[in-house]
Design a protein around this motif. Sequence first.
Motif, PDB file in Angstrom:
ATOM      1  N   UNK A 263       3.038  -2.672  -7.390  1.00 46.26           N
ATOM      2  CA  UNK A 263       1.731  -2.305  -7.934  1.00 46.26           C
ATOM      3  C   UNK A 263       1.840  -1.872  -9.399  1.00 46.26           C
ATOM      4  N   UNK A 264       3.027  -1.419  -9.790  1.00 43.03           N
ATOM      5  CA  UNK A 264       3.212  -0.917 -11.156  1.00 43.03           C
ATOM      6  C   UNK A 264       3.327  -2.037 -12.179  1.00 43.03           C
ATOM      7  N   UNK A 265       3.578  -3.253 -11.709  1.00 47.20           N
ATOM      8  CA  UNK A 265       3.784  -4.374 -12.635  1.00 47.20           C
ATOM      9  C   UNK A 265       2.571  -5.295 -12.613  1.00 47.20           C
ATOM     10  N   UNK A 266       1.933  -5.484 -13.759  1.00 44.73           N
ATOM     11  CA  UNK A 266       0.765  -6.378 -13.781  1.00 44.73           C
ATOM     12  C   UNK A 266       1.099  -7.756 -13.211  1.00 44.73           C
ATOM     13  N   UNK A 267       2.321  -8.210 -13.453  1.00 46.46           N
ATOM     14  CA  UNK A 267       2.689  -9.539 -12.981  1.00 46.46           C
ATOM     15  C   UNK A 267       2.799  -9.610 -11.458  1.00 46.46           C
ATOM     16  N   UNK A 268       3.262  -8.517 -10.842  1.00 41.45           N
ATOM     17  CA  UNK A 268       3.512  -8.543  -9.400  1.00 41.45           C
ATOM     18  C   UNK A 268       2.459  -7.829  -8.563  1.00 41.45           C
ATOM     19  N   UNK A 269       1.582  -7.084  -9.215  1.00 41.73           N
ATOM     20  CA  UNK A 269       0.551  -6.356  -8.475  1.00 41.73           C
ATOM     21  C   UNK A 269      -0.318  -7.263  -7.592  1.00 41.73           C
ATOM     22  N   UNK A 270      -0.600  -8.506  -8.023  1.00 47.74           N
ATOM     23  CA  UNK A 270      -1.423  -9.367  -7.159  1.00 47.74           C
ATOM     24  C   UNK A 270      -0.819  -9.586  -5.762  1.00 47.74           C
ATOM     25  N   UNK A 271       0.524  -9.498  -5.677  1.00 43.80           N
ATOM     26  CA  UNK A 271       1.195  -9.644  -4.378  1.00 43.80           C
ATOM     27  C   UNK A 271       0.733  -8.595  -3.378  1.00 43.80           C
ATOM     28  N   UNK A 272       0.417  -7.409  -3.888  1.00 46.83           N
ATOM     29  CA  UNK A 272       0.029  -6.302  -3.011  1.00 46.83           C
ATOM     30  C   UNK A 272      -1.444  -5.955  -3.209  1.00 46.83           C
ATOM     31  N   UNK A 273      -2.207  -6.942  -3.663  1.00 50.65           N
ATOM     32  CA  UNK A 273      -3.649  -6.714  -3.826  1.00 50.65           C
ATOM     33  C   UNK A 273      -4.217  -6.231  -2.497  1.00 50.65           C
ATOM     34  N   UNK A 274      -5.062  -5.215  -2.573  1.00 45.73           N
ATOM     35  CA  UNK A 274      -5.649  -4.678  -1.340  1.00 45.73           C
ATOM     36  C   UNK A 274      -4.876  -3.491  -0.791  1.00 45.73           C
ATOM     37  N   UNK A 275      -3.702  -3.204  -1.374  1.00 42.79           N
ATOM     38  CA  UNK A 275      -2.865  -2.090  -0.886  1.00 42.79           C
ATOM     39  C   UNK A 275      -3.681  -0.805  -0.731  1.00 42.79           C
TER      40      UNK A 275
END
Length: 452
Positions: A263-275
């Motif tokens: 969630x801390x990385x703009x690039x990887x946050x989409x992976x945990x969208x909805x967290x």
Amino acid sequence: MTDQTDLLQNAARRATRYLDALPQRAIWPSDAALAALEGFVEPLQREPVPAETVLARLDQLGSPATVASAGPRYFGYVVGGALPATVAANWLATAWDQNVHHWAGSPVGAQLEEVALGWICDLAGLPAGTGGAFVTGASIANLCALAAARHALLARLGWDVEARGLYGAPEIRIVAGEEVHSTLLKAIALLGFGRERVVRVPADGQGRMRADALPANSGPMIVCLQAGDVNAGACDPLAEIIPAAHAAGAWVHVDAAFGFWAIASPRHAPLVAGLGLADSWATDAHKWLNVPYDCGLALVRDPLALQGAMSIRAAYLPDDDRREPSRFGPELSRRARGVEVWAALKHLGRDGLAALVERCCEHARRFATGLAAAGHAILNDVVLNQVLVSFGSPERTRRVLAAVQAEGTCWCSGTVWRGQTAMRISVTSWATTKEDVDRSLAAILRIAAEQV
Ligand SMILES: *Cc1c(COP(=O)(O)O)cnc(C)c1O
């Protein structure tokens, strides 16, 4: 200088010497170092021994027998190192020797927890006021969060589970994915739900829970999702499943032991969208946040649910309106775990945390690219920091893994993932550089070429 000053400076010298040597030494201890552990096996003597002697013995026998998991080329399990800022904070806090049961036991310990908790909720988009417990790791965080779920779901039905227990209570249906972490099942067992009563939802080819396979609901239900599969790094489709589970009246828990930090990385946050939509979360600080062991966090949207499960009262304990740490977790006495979490976040800042996460993921992709270029099969989509590689047959993969572990340049662990024997590479340490990846990759490729 007092004896105490001499002793602690001696310990600091030994510790820094240990850390300085770590990048050069083999990851796994030598046979000689392991054999020397026998030196600890002796009857407890009668007379005291000077502290300097105790420390020297610990360093001489102990330091060489450590696994160099704090170093830059340890890729086993999902471990992470410890940022120097957090080791330093830990040393100071150890000298403080605080007991963070209540604010009255340690104002600074309680304050730093509250601040760190607020920062983490803010980072992850969780509501201010989310309940949180600083625990030993994600195992206990899962336990605490599910205890809060149990409390809340049964309270809604007029059943006080802390008072009456589970005998005769309305049944709660527990749903978890096919690739659920074993510690979550342990938490379920400890809470009296029964491992075998868990409804397992099939996963897709990456190990993610299939949203279309979520069972229909008929009564109280807890849906356990995962962000960051311990093998593949895959994240369940949270944004899809959480609203559906909520529509069915379920409590949704996310085991996000390391995936949380995406969630801390703009690039990887989409992976945990909805967290942030879930009701509770478990995460680790000792993995990807790179604080020393042991430290994890249970987070519960409704702080009263967590307190309902954990709070105790006793005439000798403070009774006030503060956020008293022990009202949120399973322990009364414990160390000031919030100190290192605060230090890590304060040191890194939002940008530094994002950079740490992104660097690890980039290193993982570099491993995957290098291994694939040499013709080895990468079994997972490398979406995060985890790489699963097969070297052909299960036997050959196991041989390569054993040879990599024995060779000492780097250390990876093994697994069987969706029926396939694999070597797991987990890049979770702040200390790992591109050069460490290239050096490790070269060693792995050379070893694989030797194992026909
Ligand atoms: C590591 C891990 C756990 C257990 O965490 P501990 O810190 O070892 O207690 C639980 N779930 C997942 C997904 C993990 O990766």
